[in-house]
Design a protein around this motif. Structure first.
Motif, mmCIF file in Angstrom:
data_model
loop_
_atom_site.group_PDB
_atom_site.id
_atom_site.type_symbol
_atom_site.label_atom_id
_atom_site.label_comp_id
_atom_site.label_asym_id
_atom_site.label_seq_id
_atom_site.Cartn_x
_atom_site.Cartn_y
_atom_site.Cartn_z
ATOM 1 N N THR A 291 0.828 -1.201 0.000
ATOM 2 C CA THR A 291 0.000 0.000 0.000
ATOM 3 C C THR A 291 0.861 1.250 0.000
ATOM 4 O O THR A 291 0.615 2.204 -0.757
ATOM 5 C CB THR A 291 -0.925 0.005 1.233
ATOM 6 O OG1 THR A 291 -1.733 -1.174 1.233
ATOM 7 C CG2 THR A 291 -1.826 1.229 1.241
ATOM 8 N N ARG A 292 1.894 1.267 0.819
ATOM 9 C CA ARG A 292 2.769 2.431 0.909
ATOM 10 C C ARG A 292 3.553 2.633 -0.400
ATOM 11 O O ARG A 292 3.703 3.749 -0.889
ATOM 12 C CB ARG A 292 3.718 2.288 2.096
ATOM 13 C CG ARG A 292 2.990 2.221 3.429
ATOM 14 C CD ARG A 292 3.917 2.029 4.620
ATOM 15 N NE ARG A 292 4.688 3.240 4.887
ATOM 16 C CZ ARG A 292 5.999 3.338 4.786
ATOM 17 N NH1 ARG A 292 6.724 2.282 4.401
ATOM 18 N NH2 ARG A 292 6.609 4.475 5.052
ATOM 19 N N GLU A 293 4.008 1.517 -0.985
ATOM 20 C CA GLU A 293 4.764 1.618 -2.235
ATOM 21 C C GLU A 293 3.875 2.116 -3.375
ATOM 22 O O GLU A 293 4.289 2.978 -4.171
ATOM 23 C CB GLU A 293 5.357 0.246 -2.576
ATOM 24 C CG GLU A 293 6.216 0.217 -3.834
ATOM 25 C CD GLU A 293 5.470 -0.271 -5.063
ATOM 26 O OE1 GLU A 293 5.869 0.087 -6.184
ATOM 27 O OE2 GLU A 293 4.476 -0.993 -4.891
ATOM 28 N N LEU A 294 2.639 1.618 -3.455
ATOM 29 C CA LEU A 294 1.717 2.062 -4.489
ATOM 30 C C LEU A 294 1.315 3.520 -4.284
ATOM 31 O O LEU A 294 1.057 4.243 -5.257
ATOM 32 C CB LEU A 294 0.471 1.169 -4.521
ATOM 33 C CG LEU A 294 0.620 -0.185 -5.214
ATOM 34 C CD1 LEU A 294 -0.632 -1.028 -4.998
ATOM 35 C CD2 LEU A 294 0.886 -0.007 -6.708
ATOM 36 N N SER A 295 1.266 3.966 -3.041
ATOM 37 C CA SER A 295 0.926 5.361 -2.764
ATOM 38 C C SER A 295 1.955 6.299 -3.375
ATOM 39 O O SER A 295 1.612 7.298 -4.031
ATOM 40 C CB SER A 295 0.837 5.595 -1.251
ATOM 41 O OG SER A 295 -0.220 4.869 -0.683
ATOM 42 N N VAL A 296 3.220 5.982 -3.182
ATOM 43 C CA VAL A 296 4.285 6.824 -3.740
ATOM 44 C C VAL A 296 4.266 6.756 -5.261
ATOM 45 O O VAL A 296 4.447 7.771 -5.947
ATOM 46 C CB VAL A 296 5.649 6.401 -3.170
ATOM 47 C CG1 VAL A 296 6.780 7.135 -3.867
ATOM 48 C CG2 VAL A 296 5.695 6.665 -1.669
ATOM 49 N N ARG A 297 4.027 5.581 -5.824
ATOM 50 C CA ARG A 297 3.955 5.449 -7.282
ATOM 51 C C ARG A 297 2.792 6.243 -7.856
ATOM 52 O O ARG A 297 2.912 6.890 -8.914
ATOM 53 C CB ARG A 297 3.825 3.975 -7.674
ATOM 54 C CG ARG A 297 5.118 3.180 -7.573
ATOM 55 C CD ARG A 297 4.872 1.731 -7.994
ATOM 56 N NE ARG A 297 4.330 1.648 -9.353
ATOM 57 C CZ ARG A 297 3.748 0.555 -9.856
ATOM 58 N NH1 ARG A 297 3.639 -0.549 -9.110
ATOM 59 N NH2 ARG A 297 3.291 0.560 -11.090
ATOM 60 N N ALA A 298 1.645 6.191 -7.195
ATOM 61 C CA ALA A 298 0.472 6.934 -7.671
ATOM 62 C C ALA A 298 0.726 8.433 -7.610
ATOM 63 O O ALA A 298 0.333 9.189 -8.514
ATOM 64 C CB ALA A 298 -0.755 6.568 -6.838
ATOM 65 N N PHE A 299 1.388 8.884 -6.555
ATOM 66 C CA PHE A 299 1.744 10.287 -6.400
ATOM 67 C C PHE A 299 2.640 10.734 -7.550
ATOM 68 O O PHE A 299 2.436 11.802 -8.150
ATOM 69 C CB PHE A 299 2.447 10.458 -5.057
ATOM 70 C CG PHE A 299 2.663 11.874 -4.606
ATOM 71 C CD1 PHE A 299 1.592 12.706 -4.311
ATOM 72 C CD2 PHE A 299 3.943 12.378 -4.440
ATOM 73 C CE1 PHE A 299 1.796 14.010 -3.864
ATOM 74 C CE2 PHE A 299 4.167 13.671 -3.996
ATOM 75 C CZ PHE A 299 3.084 14.494 -3.705
ATOM 76 N N ALA A 300 3.608 9.911 -7.882
ATOM 77 C CA ALA A 300 4.504 10.226 -8.994
ATOM 78 C C ALA A 300 3.770 10.208 -10.333
ATOM 79 O O ALA A 300 4.094 10.979 -11.240
ATOM 80 C CB ALA A 300 5.671 9.240 -9.027
ATOM 81 N N ALA A 301 2.767 9.344 -10.467
ATOM 82 C CA ALA A 301 2.039 9.214 -11.731
ATOM 83 C C ALA A 301 1.320 10.501 -12.109
ATOM 84 O O ALA A 301 1.120 10.785 -13.298
ATOM 85 C CB ALA A 301 1.045 8.056 -11.655
ATOM 86 N N ILE A 302 0.901 11.292 -11.115
ATOM 87 C CA ILE A 302 0.229 12.556 -11.420
ATOM 88 C C ILE A 302 1.178 13.747 -11.261
ATOM 89 O O ILE A 302 0.740 14.896 -11.298
ATOM 90 C CB ILE A 302 -1.032 12.752 -10.562
ATOM 91 C CG1 ILE A 302 -0.677 12.945 -9.088
ATOM 92 C CG2 ILE A 302 -2.014 11.607 -10.756
ATOM 93 C CD1 ILE A 302 -1.819 13.503 -8.246
ATOM 94 N N SER A 303 2.480 13.474 -11.049
ATOM 95 C CA SER A 303 3.484 14.530 -10.834
ATOM 96 C C SER A 303 3.191 15.333 -9.576
ATOM 97 O O SER A 303 3.270 16.571 -9.561
ATOM 98 C CB SER A 303 3.571 15.466 -12.053
ATOM 99 O OG SER A 303 3.940 14.757 -13.205
ATOM 100 N N GLY A 304 2.862 14.625 -8.501
ATOM 101 C CA GLY A 304 2.505 15.287 -7.256
ATOM 102 C C GLY A 304 3.669 15.995 -6.589
ATOM 103 O O GLY A 304 4.836 15.684 -6.826
#
Length: 377
Positions: A291-304
């Motif tokens: 969950t934590r790893e996917l959170s960071v990946r999702a954040f990067a996916a939208i250029s957060g």
């Protein structure tokens, strides 16, 4: 951050999440004041006007706990009409009176837009702040726009191989001209969740089970947007994780939302008597880390940048984990998950907002001179 800076807290706004924003702003303003910063509260009316909250209203902020007790414990949009304009010093914004003389009430070193929903979380106010060349907290124009638009968000996540639930989307014109509404959701199993593409706090969302009226749910969503997202429901647990940082963001502890009635609606989020949030969530270590790893990946996916809360659906029976959505300005009320998951990670509410201000300055300092107003050759 250790040095005191003057921080403009923007709150309220035209969206249906006006009251949530006012409650979040109280917590943020208190925490910033507790950290020694000078807070200038600027309320945004429902028609988009700016109001400078009187100093007397803010005088007692440090006596607070750092977060409102409930959604009815909030700042109020009140005070004289003002405007935001570029400050005399580069990289600042001026809060000026709306009159012929235009007297400046305050110069802001940074702006904290505690605005939820359209016009505040979708890139609109971020664009205004970019044009003023003032540092501001949170995601930039692109990430805010993509994070707010659930359809664009799902496309970004899918492009990065991040698991999402089956879904379809369509616009109001398609809906009005289709001969059979069921054709638009072919291949999706009930229950369905029908959502306006650009809205938060569960506003306008309906759960459609077997025998329920799909048309009524779509019409409800269309009251809030012209594009509708329909997602296949997942029988599972609702998990949430916070992301904080810039180029190297980190994820918080994982929380779980346990609610009655099958899903976490607006009423339970902000007016429920019981606290539905369990932090940290009782999960196998492998699921927590995924969950934590996917959170960071999702954040990067939208250029957060700065912060986001990432929401998940977890099917225990299959072990499948789906990213449901990202919220680029999550709630900061006493009922909100984002401060809670960071507190469980050893980062206090006050430290979270302090870090966010530091990240705002860091991003502003890294902007190439050629993209700043008044610097083009």
């Amino acid at each position: 951050m250790k040095a005191s800076v003057r921080i403009g807290v923007l709150f309220g706004g035209p969206s249906a999440e006006h009251e949530v924003s006012c409650a979040s702003a109280l917590g943020v303003a208190r925490a910033l004041a507790d950290a020694g910063h000078r807070v200038v509260a600027i309320g945004v009316t429902r028609t988009g006007g700016f109001r400078l909250v009187p100093d007397a209203v803010l005088a007692g902020l440090r006596s607070g706990t750092g977060a409102g007790r409930a959604i009815d414990d909030r700042l109020t949009v009140t005070g004289p009409a003002v405007e935001l304009r570029a400050g005399q010093r580069r990289g600042t914004a001026a809060v000026a009176a709306l009159n012929a003389r235009g007297a400046v009430h305050a110069e802001l070193d940074v702006v904290f837009p505690v605005l939820h929903g359209p016009y505040g979380e979708d890139g609109v106010v971020q664009g205004v702040l970019e044009s003023l060349d003032v540092p501001y907290v949170g995601c930039g124009i692109l990430a805010s726009a993509v994070g707010m638009d659930k359809v664009a968000m799902k496309r970004a996540l899918r492009a990065e191989g991040i698991p999402i639930t089956p879904q379809v989307s369509f616009d109001a014109e398609t809906w009005r001209t289709v001969d059979d509404p069921e054709k638009l959701v072919l291949g999706l199993r009930r229950p369905l969740f029908v959502k306006p593409a650009r809205m938060g706090s569960s506003i306008g969302i309906s759960r459609v089970a077997e025998g329920d009226d799909l048309a009524a749910a779509v019409e409800q969503a269309l009251r809030h947007d012209t594009v509708v997202l329909v997602e296949q429901g997942v029988t599972g647990r609702e998990l949430e994780c916070g992301v904080l940082g810039g180029w190297r963001p980190v994820a918080s502890a994982v929380g779980e939302v346990r609610v009655a009635g099958g899903w976490f609606d607006y009423q339970q989020k902000y007016f429920g008597d019981a606290d539905p949030m369990v932090v940290p969530a009782p999960l196998p270590d492998e699921v927590t880390e995924r969950t934590r790893e996917l959170s960071v990946r999702a954040f990067a996916a939208i250029s957060g940048w700065g912060l986001a809360r990432v929401d998940f659906l977890y099917e225990e029976a299959t072990g499948d984990l789906y990213v449901n959505e990202l919220n680029t300005m999550p709630g900061f009320t006493a009922h909100s998950m984002y401060p809670k998951v960071w507190a469980a990670s050893g980062v206090s509410y006050r430290e979270v907002v302090d870090r966010l201000v530091a990240l705002a300055f860091a991003r502003h300092a890294e902007r190439p001179a050629g993209v700043r107003p008044g610097t083009a050759q």
